[in-house]
Design a protein around this motif. Sequence first.
Motif, PDB file in Angstrom:
ATOM      1  N   GLU A   1      18.425   3.105   2.373  1.00  0.00           N
ATOM      2  CA  GLU A   1      17.129   2.995   3.017  1.00  0.00           C
ATOM      3  C   GLU A   1      16.106   3.550   2.040  1.00  0.00           C
ATOM      4  O   GLU A   1      16.480   4.197   1.058  1.00  0.00           O
ATOM      5  CB  GLU A   1      17.090   3.746   4.346  1.00  0.00           C
ATOM      6  N   PRO A   2      14.822   3.333   2.263  1.00  0.00           N
ATOM      7  CA  PRO A   2      13.843   3.947   1.371  1.00  0.00           C
ATOM      8  C   PRO A   2      13.796   5.452   1.586  1.00  0.00           C
ATOM      9  O   PRO A   2      13.969   5.922   2.708  1.00  0.00           O
ATOM     10  CB  PRO A   2      12.503   3.332   1.798  1.00  0.00           C
ATOM     11  N   ARG A   3      13.573   6.194   0.512  1.00  0.00           N
ATOM     12  CA  ARG A   3      13.264   7.612   0.691  1.00  0.00           C
ATOM     13  C   ARG A   3      11.789   7.679   1.057  1.00  0.00           C
ATOM     14  O   ARG A   3      11.023   6.766   0.711  1.00  0.00           O
ATOM     15  CB  ARG A   3      13.590   8.438  -0.540  1.00  0.00           C
ATOM     16  N   PRO A   4      11.351   8.674   1.785  1.00  0.00           N
ATOM     17  CA  PRO A   4       9.931   8.757   2.111  1.00  0.00           C
ATOM     18  C   PRO A   4       9.081   8.736   0.835  1.00  0.00           C
ATOM     19  O   PRO A   4       9.383   9.429  -0.139  1.00  0.00           O
ATOM     20  CB  PRO A   4       9.820  10.094   2.841  1.00  0.00           C
ATOM     21  N   ALA A   5       8.046   7.909   0.865  1.00  0.00           N
ATOM     22  CA  ALA A   5       7.145   7.776  -0.284  1.00  0.00           C
ATOM     23  C   ALA A   5       5.830   7.192   0.192  1.00  0.00           C
ATOM     24  O   ALA A   5       5.792   6.436   1.169  1.00  0.00           O
ATOM     25  CB  ALA A   5       7.760   6.872  -1.352  1.00  0.00           C
ATOM     26  N   THR A   6       4.748   7.558  -0.493  1.00  0.00           N
ATOM     27  CA  THR A   6       3.439   6.974  -0.193  1.00  0.00           C
ATOM     28  C   THR A   6       2.785   6.549  -1.497  1.00  0.00           C
ATOM     29  O   THR A   6       2.873   7.249  -2.509  1.00  0.00           O
ATOM     30  CB  THR A   6       2.519   7.973   0.539  1.00  0.00           C
ATOM     31  N   PHE A   7       2.148   5.391  -1.452  1.00  0.00           N
ATOM     32  CA  PHE A   7       1.425   4.851  -2.590  1.00  0.00           C
ATOM     33  C   PHE A   7       0.053   4.403  -2.113  1.00  0.00           C
ATOM     34  O   PHE A   7      -0.044   3.680  -1.115  1.00  0.00           O
ATOM     35  CB  PHE A   7       2.163   3.644  -3.188  1.00  0.00           C
ATOM     36  N   VAL A   8      -0.996   4.818  -2.809  1.00  0.00           N
ATOM     37  CA  VAL A   8      -2.335   4.307  -2.551  1.00  0.00           C
ATOM     38  C   VAL A   8      -2.600   3.291  -3.656  1.00  0.00           C
ATOM     39  O   VAL A   8      -2.574   3.627  -4.846  1.00  0.00           O
ATOM     40  CB  VAL A   8      -3.401   5.422  -2.550  1.00  0.00           C
ATOM     41  N   ILE A   9      -2.833   2.048  -3.239  1.00  0.00           N
ATOM     42  CA  ILE A   9      -2.933   0.922  -4.158  1.00  0.00           C
ATOM     43  C   ILE A   9      -4.313   0.304  -4.024  1.00  0.00           C
ATOM     44  O   ILE A   9      -4.743  -0.020  -2.915  1.00  0.00           O
ATOM     45  CB  ILE A   9      -1.837  -0.122  -3.826  1.00  0.00           C
ATOM     46  N   ASP A  10      -5.006   0.130  -5.152  1.00  0.00           N
ATOM     47  CA  ASP A  10      -6.362  -0.437  -5.093  1.00  0.00           C
ATOM     48  C   ASP A  10      -6.323  -1.963  -5.028  1.00  0.00           C
ATOM     49  O   ASP A  10      -5.249  -2.574  -5.008  1.00  0.00           O
ATOM     50  CB  ASP A  10      -7.235   0.079  -6.245  1.00  0.00           C
ATOM     51  N   GLY A  11      -7.490  -2.579  -4.990  1.00  0.00           N
ATOM     52  CA  GLY A  11      -7.615  -4.020  -4.849  1.00  0.00           C
ATOM     53  C   GLY A  11      -7.012  -4.822  -5.983  1.00  0.00           C
ATOM     54  O   GLY A  11      -6.715  -6.007  -5.830  1.00  0.00           O
ATOM     55  N   ASP A  12      -6.806  -4.186  -7.133  1.00  0.00           N
ATOM     56  CA  ASP A  12      -6.169  -4.850  -8.286  1.00  0.00           C
ATOM     57  C   ASP A  12      -4.670  -4.577  -8.321  1.00  0.00           C
ATOM     58  O   ASP A  12      -4.011  -4.917  -9.295  1.00  0.00           O
ATOM     59  CB  ASP A  12      -6.802  -4.372  -9.593  1.00  0.00           C
ATOM     60  N   ARG A  13      -4.139  -3.939  -7.307  1.00  0.00           N
ATOM     61  CA  ARG A  13      -2.741  -3.538  -7.175  1.00  0.00           C
ATOM     62  C   ARG A  13      -2.349  -2.444  -8.161  1.00  0.00           C
ATOM     63  O   ARG A  13      -1.181  -2.276  -8.491  1.00  0.00           O
ATOM     64  CB  ARG A  13      -1.779  -4.729  -7.259  1.00  0.00           C
ATOM     65  N   THR A  14      -3.338  -1.669  -8.611  1.00  0.00           N
ATOM     66  CA  THR A  14      -3.037  -0.512  -9.450  1.00  0.00           C
ATOM     67  C   THR A  14      -2.761   0.679  -8.547  1.00  0.00           C
ATOM     68  O   THR A  14      -3.523   0.948  -7.615  1.00  0.00           O
ATOM     69  CB  THR A  14      -4.214  -0.195 -10.395  1.00  0.00           C
ATOM     70  N   VAL A  15      -1.672   1.378  -8.824  1.00  0.00           N
ATOM     71  CA  VAL A  15      -1.319   2.551  -8.038  1.00  0.00           C
ATOM     72  C   VAL A  15      -2.246   3.690  -8.435  1.00  0.00           C
ATOM     73  O   VAL A  15      -2.282   4.113  -9.588  1.00  0.00           O
ATOM     74  CB  VAL A  15       0.161   2.949  -8.259  1.00  0.00           C
ATOM     75  N   GLN A  16      -3.019   4.173  -7.467  1.00  0.00           N
ATOM     76  CA  GLN A  16      -3.961   5.267  -7.690  1.00  0.00           C
ATOM     77  C   GLN A  16      -3.373   6.624  -7.307  1.00  0.00           C
ATOM     78  O   GLN A  16      -3.859   7.666  -7.752  1.00  0.00           O
ATOM     79  CB  GLN A  16      -5.255   5.021  -6.909  1.00  0.00           C
TER      80      GLN A  16
ATOM     81  N   LEU B   1      -2.952  -8.327   1.202  1.00  0.00           N
ATOM     82  CA  LEU B   1      -3.589  -7.142   1.772  1.00  0.00           C
ATOM     83  C   LEU B   1      -4.524  -6.483   0.765  1.00  0.00           C
ATOM     84  O   LEU B   1      -5.637  -6.078   1.114  1.00  0.00           O
ATOM     85  CB  LEU B   1      -2.537  -6.135   2.249  1.00  0.00           C
ATOM     86  N   THR B   2      -4.087  -6.354  -0.488  1.00  0.00           N
ATOM     87  CA  THR B   2      -4.931  -5.705  -1.495  1.00  0.00           C
ATOM     88  C   THR B   2      -6.147  -6.554  -1.841  1.00  0.00           C
ATOM     89  O   THR B   2      -7.156  -6.016  -2.302  1.00  0.00           O
ATOM     90  CB  THR B   2      -4.146  -5.356  -2.780  1.00  0.00           C
ATOM     91  N   ALA B   3      -6.084  -7.858  -1.595  1.00  0.00           N
ATOM     92  CA  ALA B   3      -7.255  -8.726  -1.827  1.00  0.00           C
ATOM     93  C   ALA B   3      -8.407  -8.319  -0.916  1.00  0.00           C
ATOM     94  O   ALA B   3      -9.575  -8.555  -1.241  1.00  0.00           O
ATOM     95  CB  ALA B   3      -6.890 -10.193  -1.599  1.00  0.00           C
ATOM     96  N   ASP B   4      -8.081  -7.664   0.219  1.00  0.00           N
ATOM     97  CA  ASP B   4      -9.104  -7.204   1.162  1.00  0.00           C
ATOM     98  C   ASP B   4      -9.527  -5.757   0.921  1.00  0.00           C
ATOM     99  O   ASP B   4     -10.387  -5.237   1.624  1.00  0.00           O
ATOM    100  CB  ASP B   4      -8.589  -7.335   2.603  1.00  0.00           C
ATOM    101  N   GLY B   5      -8.908  -5.083  -0.065  1.00  0.00           N
ATOM    102  CA  GLY B   5      -9.266  -3.702  -0.365  1.00  0.00           C
ATOM    103  C   GLY B   5      -8.041  -2.837  -0.541  1.00  0.00           C
ATOM    104  O   GLY B   5      -6.908  -3.328  -0.580  1.00  0.00           O
ATOM    105  N   PRO B   6      -8.225  -1.524  -0.650  1.00  0.00           N
ATOM    106  CA  PRO B   6      -7.111  -0.604  -0.887  1.00  0.00           C
ATOM    107  C   PRO B   6      -6.070  -0.635   0.228  1.00  0.00           C
ATOM    108  O   PRO B   6      -6.388  -0.890   1.394  1.00  0.00           O
ATOM    109  CB  PRO B   6      -7.782   0.763  -0.946  1.00  0.00           C
ATOM    110  N   VAL B   7      -4.834  -0.350  -0.172  1.00  0.00           N
ATOM    111  CA  VAL B   7      -3.707  -0.312   0.762  1.00  0.00           C
ATOM    112  C   VAL B   7      -2.968   1.008   0.582  1.00  0.00           C
ATOM    113  O   VAL B   7      -2.744   1.449  -0.547  1.00  0.00           O
ATOM    114  CB  VAL B   7      -2.734  -1.487   0.506  1.00  0.00           C
TER     115      VAL B   7
END
Length: 171
Positions: free
Chosen positions: A131-146, A43-49
């Motif tokens: 279960e997961p606790r609610p969380a959000t991560f914006v990840i760029d194309g290099d898989r770096t968490v922004q 997914l990140t190969a196509d852009g931010p996730v």
Amino acid sequence: MDLGFDVVDLPETDHVAEGETAPDFVRPLVNDEFWEDVALSDLTADGPVVLVFYTMDGAFPATYMWNELRDRDFDDYDATVVGLSISTPYEHKTLIEERGMSFDLFSDPKNEVAEQYGVVNDLDGMAGISEPRPATFVIDGDRTVQYAWVAQEWPDFPDYDALEAAVEDVV
């Protein structure tokens, strides 16, 4: 005001932080028609996730989060928005249909991805169940968490304006 439930502080967590590399994983990714094993790196190969961890399907926090993301037109951004919970692919298909969502959802019944990201929430009174606790991560194309946001209490919800701003900064 009686909320009908208790607000509970969650223990500190050593979650993946901004500037770190997001762990890669492969899990079934479910849409409204089918599911197949997909890697986050595909997914990140196509852009931010935007990776959204949430409670199991059917729980009110999950319904609230996905309604908010849908209503804010997060699918209009040039980023892929995906969810991840312990729910099965069958439950995900039902949630997608009932909520009228255009987002795909990863299925992780053993909660192993939440463990990798440091966002596990052990359920009170249920030995070995989490279960997961609610969380959000914006990840760029290099898989770096922004951008990273992780719930500090239950229930807790993301600052959707800050999430939108983070997505706009990456795309």
